[in-house]
Design an enzyme around this catalytic site. Structure first.
Site, PDB file in Angstrom:
ATOM      1  N   CYS A 182       5.660  11.426  -7.971  1.00 46.37           N
ATOM      2  CA  CYS A 182       5.487  12.650  -8.767  1.00 46.37           C
ATOM      3  C   CYS A 182       4.397  12.448  -9.824  1.00 46.37           C
ATOM      4  O   CYS A 182       4.451  11.501 -10.616  1.00 46.37           O
ATOM      5  CB  CYS A 182       6.807  13.015  -9.460  1.00 46.37           C
ATOM      6  SG  CYS A 182       6.648  14.505 -10.471  1.00 46.37           S
ATOM      7  N   LEU A 226      -5.260  -9.400  17.623  1.00 47.10           N
ATOM      8  CA  LEU A 226      -5.758  -9.108  18.976  1.00 47.10           C
ATOM      9  C   LEU A 226      -7.101  -9.796  19.227  1.00 47.10           C
ATOM     10  O   LEU A 226      -7.371 -10.298  20.312  1.00 47.10           O
ATOM     11  CB  LEU A 226      -5.901  -7.592  19.144  1.00 47.10           C
ATOM     12  CG  LEU A 226      -6.145  -7.086  20.574  1.00 47.10           C
ATOM     13  CD1 LEU A 226      -4.942  -7.438  21.451  1.00 47.10           C
ATOM     14  CD2 LEU A 226      -6.380  -5.589  20.608  1.00 47.10           C
ATOM     15  N   GLU A 227      -7.926  -9.793  18.153  1.00 50.30           N
ATOM     16  CA  GLU A 227      -9.240 -10.455  18.303  1.00 50.30           C
ATOM     17  C   GLU A 227      -9.578 -11.106  16.967  1.00 50.30           C
ATOM     18  O   GLU A 227      -8.924 -10.814  15.959  1.00 50.30           O
ATOM     19  CB  GLU A 227     -10.320  -9.428  18.665  1.00 50.30           C
ATOM     20  CG  GLU A 227     -10.627  -8.464  17.532  1.00 50.30           C
ATOM     21  CD  GLU A 227     -10.471  -7.006  17.924  1.00 50.30           C
ATOM     22  OE1 GLU A 227     -10.547  -6.677  19.112  1.00 50.30           O
ATOM     23  OE2 GLU A 227     -10.262  -6.185  17.011  1.00 50.30           O
ATOM     24  N   HIS A 241       0.826  -1.227   0.000  1.00 48.60           N
ATOM     25  CA  HIS A 241       0.000   0.000   0.000  1.00 48.60           C
ATOM     26  C   HIS A 241       0.846   1.257   0.000  1.00 48.60           C
ATOM     27  O   HIS A 241       0.349   2.345   0.313  1.00 48.60           O
ATOM     28  CB  HIS A 241      -0.933   0.014   1.226  1.00 48.60           C
ATOM     29  CG  HIS A 241      -2.027  -1.004   1.134  1.00 48.60           C
ATOM     30  ND1 HIS A 241      -2.827  -1.319   2.201  1.00 48.60           N
ATOM     31  CD2 HIS A 241      -2.453  -1.784   0.104  1.00 48.60           C
ATOM     32  CE1 HIS A 241      -3.701  -2.254   1.838  1.00 48.60           C
ATOM     33  NE2 HIS A 241      -3.485  -2.560   0.575  1.00 48.60           N
ATOM     34  N   GLY A 259      -2.131  -8.915  12.700  1.00 48.76           N
ATOM     35  CA  GLY A 259      -2.597  -7.553  12.995  1.00 48.76           C
ATOM     36  C   GLY A 259      -3.369  -6.891  11.889  1.00 48.76           C
ATOM     37  O   GLY A 259      -3.191  -5.701  11.632  1.00 48.76           O
ATOM     38  N   THR A 260      -4.253  -7.649  11.230  1.00 48.43           N
ATOM     39  CA  THR A 260      -5.082  -7.011  10.211  1.00 48.43           C
ATOM     40  C   THR A 260      -6.531  -7.475  10.356  1.00 48.43           C
ATOM     41  O   THR A 260      -6.797  -8.607  10.710  1.00 48.43           O
ATOM     42  CB  THR A 260      -4.551  -7.277   8.773  1.00 48.43           C
ATOM     43  OG1 THR A 260      -5.412  -6.647   7.822  1.00 48.43           O
ATOM     44  CG2 THR A 260      -4.442  -8.753   8.463  1.00 48.43           C
ATOM     45  N   ALA A 269       0.262  -8.534  19.358  1.00 43.55           N
ATOM     46  CA  ALA A 269       1.343  -9.013  18.478  1.00 43.55           C
ATOM     47  C   ALA A 269       2.680  -9.060  19.214  1.00 43.55           C
ATOM     48  O   ALA A 269       3.483  -9.978  19.003  1.00 43.55           O
ATOM     49  CB  ALA A 269       1.437  -8.088  17.268  1.00 43.55           C
TER      50      ALA A 269
HETATM   51  C1  BV8 Z   1      -7.958  -2.345  -5.461  1.00 43.36           C
HETATM   52  C2  BV8 Z   1      -4.001   3.700   2.398  1.00 43.36           C
HETATM   53  C3  BV8 Z   1      -8.252  -2.917  -7.671  1.00 43.36           C
HETATM   54  C4  BV8 Z   1      -2.756   3.826   3.091  1.00 43.36           C
HETATM   55  C5  BV8 Z   1      -5.388   1.776   2.339  1.00 43.36           C
HETATM   56  C6  BV8 Z   1     -16.056  -4.687  -2.388  1.00 43.36           C
HETATM   57  C7  BV8 Z   1     -15.576  -5.966  -2.171  1.00 43.36           C
HETATM   58  C8  BV8 Z   1     -14.221  -6.244  -2.274  1.00 43.36           C
HETATM   59  C9  BV8 Z   1     -13.323  -5.220  -2.567  1.00 43.36           C
HETATM   60  C10 BV8 Z   1     -13.811  -3.963  -2.763  1.00 43.36           C
HETATM   61  C11 BV8 Z   1     -15.163  -3.682  -2.691  1.00 43.36           C
HETATM   62  N1  BV8 Z   1     -15.323  -2.359  -2.922  1.00 43.36           N
HETATM   63  C12 BV8 Z   1     -14.111  -1.788  -3.161  1.00 43.36           C
HETATM   64  C13 BV8 Z   1     -13.194  -2.763  -3.078  1.00 43.36           C
HETATM   65  C14 BV8 Z   1     -11.772  -2.622  -3.253  1.00 43.36           C
HETATM   66  C15 BV8 Z   1     -11.150  -1.917  -2.068  1.00 43.36           C
HETATM   67  C16 BV8 Z   1     -11.579  -2.528  -0.759  1.00 43.36           C
HETATM   68  O1  BV8 Z   1     -11.085  -3.555  -0.361  1.00 43.36           O
HETATM   69  N2  BV8 Z   1     -12.507  -1.843  -0.073  1.00 43.36           N
HETATM   70  C17 BV8 Z   1     -12.964  -2.360   1.203  1.00 43.36           C
HETATM   71  C18 BV8 Z   1     -13.207  -1.191   2.148  1.00 43.36           C
HETATM   72  C19 BV8 Z   1     -14.235  -3.184   0.955  1.00 43.36           C
HETATM   73  N3  BV8 Z   1      -9.731  -2.118  -2.234  1.00 43.36           N
HETATM   74  C20 BV8 Z   1      -9.028  -1.270  -2.996  1.00 43.36           C
HETATM   75  O2  BV8 Z   1      -9.502  -0.273  -3.513  1.00 43.36           O
HETATM   76  C21 BV8 Z   1      -7.579  -1.644  -3.236  1.00 43.36           C
HETATM   77  N4  BV8 Z   1      -7.310  -1.560  -4.631  1.00 43.36           N
HETATM   78  O3  BV8 Z   1      -8.778  -3.168  -5.157  1.00 43.36           O
HETATM   79  O4  BV8 Z   1      -7.596  -2.088  -6.716  1.00 43.36           O
HETATM   80  C22 BV8 Z   1      -7.841  -2.493  -8.957  1.00 43.36           C
HETATM   81  C23 BV8 Z   1      -7.933  -3.431  -9.949  1.00 43.36           C
HETATM   82  C24 BV8 Z   1      -7.529  -3.063 -11.189  1.00 43.36           C
HETATM   83  C25 BV8 Z   1      -7.091  -1.775 -11.426  1.00 43.36           C
HETATM   84  C26 BV8 Z   1      -7.023  -0.842 -10.407  1.00 43.36           C
HETATM   85  C27 BV8 Z   1      -7.408  -1.192  -9.165  1.00 43.36           C
HETATM   86  C28 BV8 Z   1      -6.632  -0.700  -2.527  1.00 43.36           C
HETATM   87  C29 BV8 Z   1      -6.669  -0.957  -1.051  1.00 43.36           C
HETATM   88  C30 BV8 Z   1      -5.632  -0.089  -0.348  1.00 43.36           C
HETATM   89  C31 BV8 Z   1      -6.330   1.090   0.206  1.00 43.36           C
HETATM   90  N5  BV8 Z   1      -5.409   1.859   1.048  1.00 43.36           N
HETATM   91  N6  BV8 Z   1      -4.738   2.660   3.039  1.00 43.36           N
HETATM   92  C32 BV8 Z   1      -2.954   4.452   4.403  1.00 43.36           C
HETATM   93  O5  BV8 Z   1      -3.590   5.509   4.494  1.00 43.36           O
HETATM   94  O6  BV8 Z   1      -2.439   3.868   5.330  1.00 43.36           O
HETATM   95  S1  BV8 Z   1      -6.215   0.557   3.140  1.00 43.36           S
HETATM   96  C33 BV8 Z   1      -6.049   0.702   4.841  1.00 43.36           C
HETATM   97  O7  BV8 Z   1      -6.710  -0.427   5.409  1.00 43.36           O
HETATM   98  C34 BV8 Z   1      -4.640   0.602   5.317  1.00 43.36           C
HETATM   99  O8  BV8 Z   1      -3.696   0.641   4.298  1.00 43.36           O
HETATM  100  C35 BV8 Z   1      -4.567  -0.743   5.987  1.00 43.36           C
HETATM  101  O9  BV8 Z   1      -3.448  -1.397   5.566  1.00 43.36           O
HETATM  102  C36 BV8 Z   1      -5.744  -1.420   5.445  1.00 43.36           C
HETATM  103  C37 BV8 Z   1      -6.245  -2.571   6.246  1.00 43.36           C
HETATM  104  O10 BV8 Z   1      -6.414  -2.159   7.567  1.00 43.36           O
HETATM  105  P1  BV8 Z   1      -5.652  -2.990   8.695  1.00 43.36           P
HETATM  106  O11 BV8 Z   1      -4.195  -2.893   8.455  1.00 43.36           O
HETATM  107  O12 BV8 Z   1      -6.240  -4.348   8.777  1.00 43.36           O
HETATM  108  O13 BV8 Z   1      -5.998  -2.128   9.956  1.00 43.36           O
HETATM  109  P2  BV8 Z   1      -7.366  -2.160  10.781  1.00 43.36           P
HETATM  110  O14 BV8 Z   1      -7.367  -0.981  11.687  1.00 43.36           O
HETATM  111  O15 BV8 Z   1      -8.505  -2.360   9.839  1.00 43.36           O
HETATM  112  O16 BV8 Z   1      -7.245  -3.492  11.660  1.00 43.36           O
HETATM  113  C38 BV8 Z   1      -6.233  -3.587  12.640  1.00 43.36           C
HETATM  114  C39 BV8 Z   1      -6.321  -4.991  13.210  1.00 43.36           C
HETATM  115  O17 BV8 Z   1      -5.285  -5.138  14.164  1.00 43.36           O
HETATM  116  C40 BV8 Z   1      -7.626  -5.255  13.941  1.00 43.36           C
HETATM  117  O18 BV8 Z   1      -8.106  -6.534  13.559  1.00 43.36           O
HETATM  118  C41 BV8 Z   1      -7.228  -5.270  15.422  1.00 43.36           C
HETATM  119  O19 BV8 Z   1      -7.970  -6.221  16.157  1.00 43.36           O
HETATM  120  C42 BV8 Z   1      -5.797  -5.693  15.351  1.00 43.36           C
HETATM  121  N7  BV8 Z   1      -4.969  -5.187  16.446  1.00 43.36           N
HETATM  122  C43 BV8 Z   1      -5.067  -4.007  17.104  1.00 43.36           C
HETATM  123  N8  BV8 Z   1      -4.096  -3.927  18.028  1.00 43.36           N
HETATM  124  C44 BV8 Z   1      -3.367  -5.066  17.937  1.00 43.36           C
HETATM  125  C45 BV8 Z   1      -3.907  -5.875  16.930  1.00 43.36           C
HETATM  126  N9  BV8 Z   1      -3.427  -7.082  16.613  1.00 43.36           N
HETATM  127  C46 BV8 Z   1      -2.339  -7.508  17.305  1.00 43.36           C
HETATM  128  N10 BV8 Z   1      -1.745  -6.791  18.286  1.00 43.36           N
HETATM  129  C47 BV8 Z   1      -2.230  -5.576  18.631  1.00 43.36           C
HETATM  130  N11 BV8 Z   1      -1.629  -4.879  19.614  1.00 43.36           N
END
Ligand code: BV8
Length: 247
Positions: free
Chosen positions: A117, A206-207, A109, A179-180, A223
Protein backbone atom coordinates in the site's frame (compact mmCIF):
# COMPACT_ATOMS: atom_id res chain seq x y z
CA UNK A 1 33.14 -33.73 0.67
CA UNK A 2 33.82 -31.80 3.89
CA UNK A 3 30.87 -31.89 6.29
CA UNK A 4 28.42 -29.27 5.02
CA UNK A 5 26.78 -27.13 7.70
CA UNK A 6 25.22 -24.21 5.83
CA UNK A 7 24.02 -23.97 2.26
CA UNK A 8 22.73 -20.77 0.63
CA UNK A 9 20.72 -21.29 -2.55
CA UNK A 10 19.79 -18.52 -5.02
CA UNK A 11 17.16 -19.26 -7.65
CA UNK A 12 16.06 -17.30 -10.70
CA UNK A 13 13.45 -17.55 -13.43
CA UNK A 14 15.13 -20.65 -14.93
CA UNK A 15 13.95 -22.87 -12.07
CA UNK A 16 10.33 -22.06 -12.95
CA UNK A 17 10.78 -22.35 -16.73
CA UNK A 18 9.78 -26.05 -16.81
CA UNK A 19 6.63 -25.08 -14.92
CA UNK A 20 5.66 -22.90 -17.88
CA UNK A 21 6.53 -19.54 -16.29
CA UNK A 22 8.23 -17.15 -18.74
CA UNK A 23 11.81 -16.22 -18.01
CA UNK A 24 13.05 -12.70 -18.69
CA UNK A 25 15.97 -12.96 -21.05
CA UNK A 26 15.51 -16.25 -22.88
CA UNK A 27 14.10 -16.06 -26.40
CA UNK A 28 10.47 -14.95 -26.27
CA UNK A 29 10.92 -13.97 -22.64
CA UNK A 30 9.16 -11.23 -20.72
CA UNK A 31 11.65 -8.51 -21.54
CA UNK A 32 11.17 -9.09 -25.28
CA UNK A 33 7.51 -8.16 -24.98
CA UNK A 34 7.82 -5.29 -22.52
CA UNK A 35 10.46 -2.60 -21.96
CA UNK A 36 11.92 -2.94 -18.45
CA UNK A 37 11.64 0.84 -18.06
CA UNK A 38 7.90 0.68 -18.69
CA UNK A 39 6.83 -2.20 -16.43
CA UNK A 40 9.55 -2.82 -13.81
CA UNK A 41 10.54 0.64 -12.57
CA UNK A 42 8.84 3.14 -10.20
CA UNK A 43 9.01 5.72 -13.00
CA UNK A 44 7.15 3.38 -15.36
CA UNK A 45 4.47 2.84 -12.72
CA UNK A 46 4.11 6.60 -12.14
CA UNK A 47 3.87 7.16 -15.91
CA UNK A 48 1.30 4.47 -16.61
CA UNK A 49 0.00 2.59 -13.54
CA UNK A 50 -2.64 0.77 -15.61
CA UNK A 51 -0.01 -0.81 -17.88
CA UNK A 52 2.08 -1.98 -14.91
CA UNK A 53 -0.88 -3.25 -12.88
CA UNK A 54 -2.11 -5.13 -15.96
CA UNK A 55 1.35 -6.65 -16.54
CA UNK A 56 1.51 -8.05 -13.01
CA UNK A 57 -2.19 -9.04 -12.92
CA UNK A 58 -1.58 -11.18 -16.03
CA UNK A 59 1.47 -12.85 -14.44
CA UNK A 60 -0.39 -13.43 -11.15
CA UNK A 61 -3.30 -15.01 -13.04
CA UNK A 62 -0.90 -17.24 -15.02
CA UNK A 63 0.40 -18.68 -11.73
CA UNK A 64 -2.83 -20.67 -11.30
CA UNK A 65 -1.96 -22.69 -14.44
CA UNK A 66 1.60 -23.42 -13.30
CA UNK A 67 2.69 -26.26 -11.03
CA UNK A 68 5.96 -26.81 -9.14
CA UNK A 69 8.44 -28.97 -11.08
CA UNK A 70 10.95 -31.60 -9.81
CA UNK A 71 13.51 -28.86 -9.09
CA UNK A 72 11.15 -27.09 -6.64
CA UNK A 73 10.23 -30.42 -5.04
CA UNK A 74 13.89 -31.40 -4.64
CA UNK A 75 14.77 -28.16 -2.82
CA UNK A 76 11.87 -28.75 -0.42
CA UNK A 77 13.21 -32.27 0.24
CA UNK A 78 16.65 -30.82 0.93
CA UNK A 79 15.12 -28.39 3.47
CA UNK A 80 13.31 -31.29 5.18
CA UNK A 81 16.14 -33.82 5.22
CA UNK A 82 19.45 -31.90 5.35
CA UNK A 83 20.74 -31.80 8.95
CA UNK A 84 22.51 -28.45 8.46
CA UNK A 85 21.02 -25.06 7.62
CA UNK A 86 19.59 -24.17 4.20
CA UNK A 87 18.66 -20.61 3.23
CA UNK A 88 16.62 -20.46 0.04
CA UNK A 89 16.75 -17.00 -1.57
CA UNK A 90 14.77 -16.46 -4.74
CA UNK A 91 14.66 -13.64 -7.26
CA UNK A 92 11.37 -15.12 -8.45
CA UNK A 93 8.05 -13.56 -7.57
CA UNK A 94 6.04 -16.75 -8.20
CA UNK A 95 4.91 -19.02 -5.33
CA UNK A 96 6.18 -22.30 -6.80
CA UNK A 97 8.83 -22.87 -4.11
CA UNK A 98 6.10 -22.67 -1.44
CA UNK A 99 3.70 -24.84 -3.45
CA UNK A 100 6.58 -27.30 -3.94
CA UNK A 101 6.86 -27.65 -0.15
CA UNK A 102 9.61 -25.18 0.80
CA UNK A 103 8.63 -23.64 4.14
CA UNK A 104 11.15 -20.80 4.36
CA UNK A 105 11.67 -18.76 1.18
CA UNK A 106 13.30 -15.31 1.00
CA UNK A 107 11.66 -13.44 -1.89
CA UNK A 108 14.28 -10.71 -2.38
CA UNK A 109 12.39 -9.21 -5.36
CA UNK A 110 8.93 -9.42 -3.76
CA UNK A 111 5.95 -11.63 -4.63
CA UNK A 112 3.09 -11.62 -7.12
CA UNK A 113 0.75 -12.79 -4.34
CA UNK A 114 1.41 -9.78 -2.14
CA UNK A 115 0.34 -6.12 -2.46
CA UNK A 116 2.06 -3.03 -1.07
CA UNK A 117 0.00 0.00 0.00
CA UNK A 118 1.42 3.36 -1.07
CA UNK A 119 -0.61 5.08 1.67
CA UNK A 120 0.17 3.01 4.79
CA UNK A 121 3.17 1.06 3.40
CA UNK A 122 1.88 -2.29 4.67
CA UNK A 123 2.28 -5.50 2.62
CA UNK A 124 -0.78 -7.75 2.45
CA UNK A 125 -1.29 -11.22 0.94
CA UNK A 126 -3.05 -10.64 -2.38
CA UNK A 127 -4.39 -13.05 -5.03
CA UNK A 128 -6.83 -10.87 -6.99
CA UNK A 129 -6.24 -8.32 -9.78
CA UNK A 130 -4.99 -4.89 -8.68
CA UNK A 131 -6.85 -3.25 -11.55
CA UNK A 132 -10.62 -3.76 -11.97
CA UNK A 133 -12.42 -4.07 -15.32
CA UNK A 134 -13.45 -0.41 -15.17
CA UNK A 135 -9.99 0.65 -14.02
CA UNK A 136 -10.98 0.81 -10.35
CA UNK A 137 -8.32 0.15 -7.69
CA UNK A 138 -9.24 -2.14 -4.76
CA UNK A 139 -9.00 -0.78 -1.18
CA UNK A 140 -6.01 -1.62 0.99
CA UNK A 141 -7.04 -4.35 3.48
CA UNK A 142 -5.41 -2.30 6.29
CA UNK A 143 -6.18 1.38 5.62
CA UNK A 144 -8.80 1.08 2.84
CA UNK A 145 -6.97 3.57 0.60
CA UNK A 146 -7.26 2.60 -3.14
CA UNK A 147 -3.47 2.87 -3.40
CA UNK A 148 -2.19 -0.70 -3.76
CA UNK A 149 0.80 -1.49 -6.03
CA UNK A 150 2.42 -4.83 -6.81
CA UNK A 151 4.71 -5.84 -3.91
CA UNK A 152 7.54 -6.25 -6.40
CA UNK A 153 11.07 -4.82 -6.13
CA UNK A 154 11.56 -2.77 -9.30
CA UNK A 155 14.85 -1.55 -10.74
CA UNK A 156 16.29 1.18 -8.55
CA UNK A 157 14.45 -0.17 -5.47
CA UNK A 158 16.14 -1.93 -2.55
CA UNK A 159 15.61 -5.69 -2.53
CA UNK A 160 14.12 -7.26 0.61
CA UNK A 161 16.05 -8.90 3.48
CA UNK A 162 19.51 -7.95 2.22
CA UNK A 163 21.00 -7.92 5.76
CA UNK A 164 19.85 -11.48 6.39
CA UNK A 165 21.12 -12.62 2.99
CA UNK A 166 24.58 -11.09 3.38
CA UNK A 167 24.90 -12.54 6.89
CA UNK A 168 24.13 -16.03 5.53
CA UNK A 169 26.53 -15.59 2.60
CA UNK A 170 29.28 -14.65 5.08
CA UNK A 171 28.82 -17.93 6.97
CA UNK A 172 27.94 -20.50 4.31
CA UNK A 173 30.03 -23.51 3.23
CA UNK A 174 28.28 -23.86 -0.11
CA UNK A 175 26.54 -21.33 -2.38
CA UNK A 176 24.41 -22.75 -5.20
CA UNK A 177 22.94 -20.58 -7.98
CA UNK A 178 20.09 -22.19 -9.96
CA UNK A 179 18.42 -20.87 -13.13
CA UNK A 180 19.62 -17.29 -13.21
CA UNK A 181 21.42 -15.33 -15.91
CA UNK A 182 23.51 -13.39 -13.38
CA UNK A 183 22.42 -10.16 -15.08
CA UNK A 184 20.81 -8.35 -12.14
CA UNK A 185 22.49 -6.97 -9.03
CA UNK A 186 22.82 -7.32 -6.11
CA UNK A 187 21.85 -11.00 -6.62
CA UNK A 188 24.50 -11.45 -9.34
CA UNK A 189 27.18 -10.46 -6.81
CA UNK A 190 26.24 -13.09 -4.20
CA UNK A 191 28.70 -15.64 -5.62
CA UNK A 192 31.59 -13.28 -4.97
CA UNK A 193 30.38 -12.61 -1.40
CA UNK A 194 30.24 -16.37 -0.79
CA UNK A 195 33.69 -16.97 -2.28
CA UNK A 196 35.16 -14.18 -0.16
CA UNK A 197 33.79 -16.02 2.88
CA UNK A 198 35.52 -19.24 1.79
CA UNK A 199 32.45 -21.07 0.49
CA UNK A 200 32.45 -23.49 -2.41
CA UNK A 201 30.27 -22.23 -5.26
CA UNK A 202 28.20 -24.24 -7.73
CA UNK A 203 26.05 -23.05 -10.67
CA UNK A 204 23.21 -25.18 -12.06
CA UNK A 205 21.87 -23.52 -15.21
CA UNK A 206 20.60 -24.42 -18.68
CA UNK A 207 23.63 -22.73 -20.20
CA UNK A 208 26.67 -20.79 -18.92
CA UNK A 209 25.50 -17.52 -17.35
CA UNK A 210 27.15 -14.10 -17.31
CA UNK A 211 28.73 -15.03 -13.98
CA UNK A 212 29.76 -18.65 -14.66
CA UNK A 213 33.44 -17.82 -14.40
CA UNK A 214 32.97 -16.84 -10.73
CA UNK A 215 31.86 -20.37 -9.78
CA UNK A 216 34.18 -23.23 -8.74
CA UNK A 217 31.86 -25.56 -10.65
CA UNK A 218 29.16 -24.99 -13.28
CA UNK A 219 26.81 -27.72 -14.53
CA UNK A 220 24.58 -27.08 -17.56
CA UNK A 221 21.18 -28.65 -18.16
CA UNK A 222 17.52 -28.24 -17.19
CA UNK A 223 16.89 -27.59 -13.49
CA UNK A 224 14.26 -30.36 -13.41
CA UNK A 225 17.08 -32.84 -14.07
CA UNK A 226 20.13 -31.25 -12.40
CA UNK A 227 18.57 -30.15 -9.09
CA UNK A 228 17.15 -33.51 -7.94
CA UNK A 229 20.48 -35.17 -8.79
CA UNK A 230 22.40 -32.52 -6.86
CA UNK A 231 20.09 -32.86 -3.82
CA UNK A 232 20.61 -36.65 -3.85
CA UNK A 233 24.37 -36.05 -3.95
CA UNK A 234 24.25 -33.67 -0.95
CA UNK A 235 21.97 -35.92 1.12
CA UNK A 236 24.05 -39.02 0.39
CA UNK A 237 27.19 -37.18 1.43
CA UNK A 238 25.87 -35.72 4.68
CA UNK A 239 23.94 -36.63 7.80
CA UNK A 240 20.19 -36.45 7.49
CA UNK A 241 17.69 -34.95 9.86
CA UNK A 242 15.91 -37.63 11.87
CA UNK A 243 12.49 -37.85 10.21
CA UNK A 244 9.90 -36.39 12.56
CA UNK A 245 7.86 -39.63 12.56
CA UNK A 246 10.94 -41.45 14.00
CA UNK A 247 10.36 -39.32 17.05
C1 BV8 B 1 19.22 -2.09 -6.54
C2 BV8 B 1 11.03 -7.40 -10.87
C3 BV8 B 1 20.14 -0.53 -5.13
C4 BV8 B 1 10.19 -8.50 -10.50
C5 BV8 B 1 13.39 -7.48 -11.17
C6 BV8 B 1 25.01 -1.31 -13.36
C7 BV8 B 1 25.81 -2.26 -12.75
C8 BV8 B 1 25.35 -2.98 -11.66
C9 BV8 B 1 24.06 -2.78 -11.18
C10 BV8 B 1 23.28 -1.85 -11.80
C11 BV8 B 1 23.73 -1.10 -12.87
N1 BV8 B 1 22.73 -0.28 -13.26
C12 BV8 B 1 21.65 -0.47 -12.45
C13 BV8 B 1 21.98 -1.41 -11.56
C14 BV8 B 1 21.15 -1.94 -10.51
C15 BV8 B 1 20.07 -2.84 -11.08
C16 BV8 B 1 20.64 -3.87 -12.03
O1 BV8 B 1 21.20 -4.85 -11.61
N2 BV8 B 1 20.46 -3.62 -13.33
C17 BV8 B 1 20.96 -4.57 -14.31
C18 BV8 B 1 19.98 -4.65 -15.47
C19 BV8 B 1 22.35 -4.09 -14.76
N3 BV8 B 1 19.53 -3.52 -9.93
C20 BV8 B 1 18.55 -2.94 -9.23
O2 BV8 B 1 18.02 -1.89 -9.54
C21 BV8 B 1 18.14 -3.65 -7.95
N4 BV8 B 1 18.11 -2.70 -6.89
O3 BV8 B 1 20.30 -2.26 -7.04
O4 BV8 B 1 18.98 -1.22 -5.56
C22 BV8 B 1 19.74 0.41 -4.15
C23 BV8 B 1 20.71 0.80 -3.27
C24 BV8 B 1 20.35 1.68 -2.30
C25 BV8 B 1 19.06 2.19 -2.27
C26 BV8 B 1 18.11 1.79 -3.18
C27 BV8 B 1 18.44 0.90 -4.14
C28 BV8 B 1 16.76 -4.26 -8.07
C29 BV8 B 1 16.80 -5.46 -8.97
C30 BV8 B 1 15.44 -6.14 -8.99
C31 BV8 B 1 14.73 -5.70 -10.21
N5 BV8 B 1 13.50 -6.47 -10.37
N6 BV8 B 1 12.21 -7.96 -11.46
C32 BV8 B 1 9.59 -9.12 -11.69
O5 BV8 B 1 9.02 -8.41 -12.53
O6 BV8 B 1 9.70 -10.32 -11.75
S1 BV8 B 1 14.74 -8.18 -11.86
C33 BV8 B 1 14.31 -9.48 -12.90
O7 BV8 B 1 15.53 -10.06 -13.35
C34 BV8 B 1 13.60 -10.59 -12.20
O8 BV8 B 1 13.21 -10.29 -10.90
C35 BV8 B 1 14.61 -11.71 -12.15
O9 BV8 B 1 14.64 -12.24 -10.89
C36 BV8 B 1 15.86 -11.00 -12.39
C37 BV8 B 1 16.99 -11.83 -12.88
O10 BV8 B 1 16.56 -12.56 -13.99
P1 BV8 B 1 16.72 -14.15 -13.92
O11 BV8 B 1 15.91 -14.66 -12.80
O12 BV8 B 1 18.16 -14.49 -13.94
O13 BV8 B 1 16.01 -14.55 -15.26
P2 BV8 B 1 16.64 -14.49 -16.73
O14 BV8 B 1 15.52 -14.67 -17.70
O15 BV8 B 1 17.52 -13.30 -16.83
O16 BV8 B 1 17.58 -15.78 -16.78
C38 BV8 B 1 17.01 -17.07 -16.69
C39 BV8 B 1 18.17 -18.05 -16.66
O17 BV8 B 1 17.63 -19.36 -16.52
C40 BV8 B 1 18.97 -18.06 -17.95
O18 BV8 B 1 20.35 -18.07 -17.62
C41 BV8 B 1 18.59 -19.37 -18.63
O19 BV8 B 1 19.68 -19.96 -19.31
C42 BV8 B 1 18.21 -20.22 -17.46
N7 BV8 B 1 17.21 -21.25 -17.77
C43 BV8 B 1 16.18 -21.19 -18.64
N8 BV8 B 1 15.48 -22.34 -18.60
C44 BV8 B 1 16.08 -23.12 -17.67
C45 BV8 B 1 17.17 -22.44 -17.12
N9 BV8 B 1 17.98 -22.96 -16.20
C46 BV8 B 1 17.69 -24.21 -15.76
N10 BV8 B 1 16.65 -24.94 -16.22
C47 BV8 B 1 15.83 -24.44 -17.17
N11 BV8 B 1 14.80 -25.18 -17.62
Amino acid sequence: MTQLATIVILTGAGISAESGIDTFRSAGGLWERHRIEDVATPEGFARNPGLVLGFYDARRAALAQAAPNPAHLALARLEREFAGKVLLVTQNVDDLHERGGSREVVHMHGELKSALCLACETRSPWGAPLLGEAGERPPCPVCAAPMLRPDIVWFGEMPYQMGRIYEALGQCDLFVSIGTSGAVYPAAGFVQEARAAGARTLELNLEPSEGSHFFHESRNGPAGLLVPRWVDEVLEGSTRKRASHEG
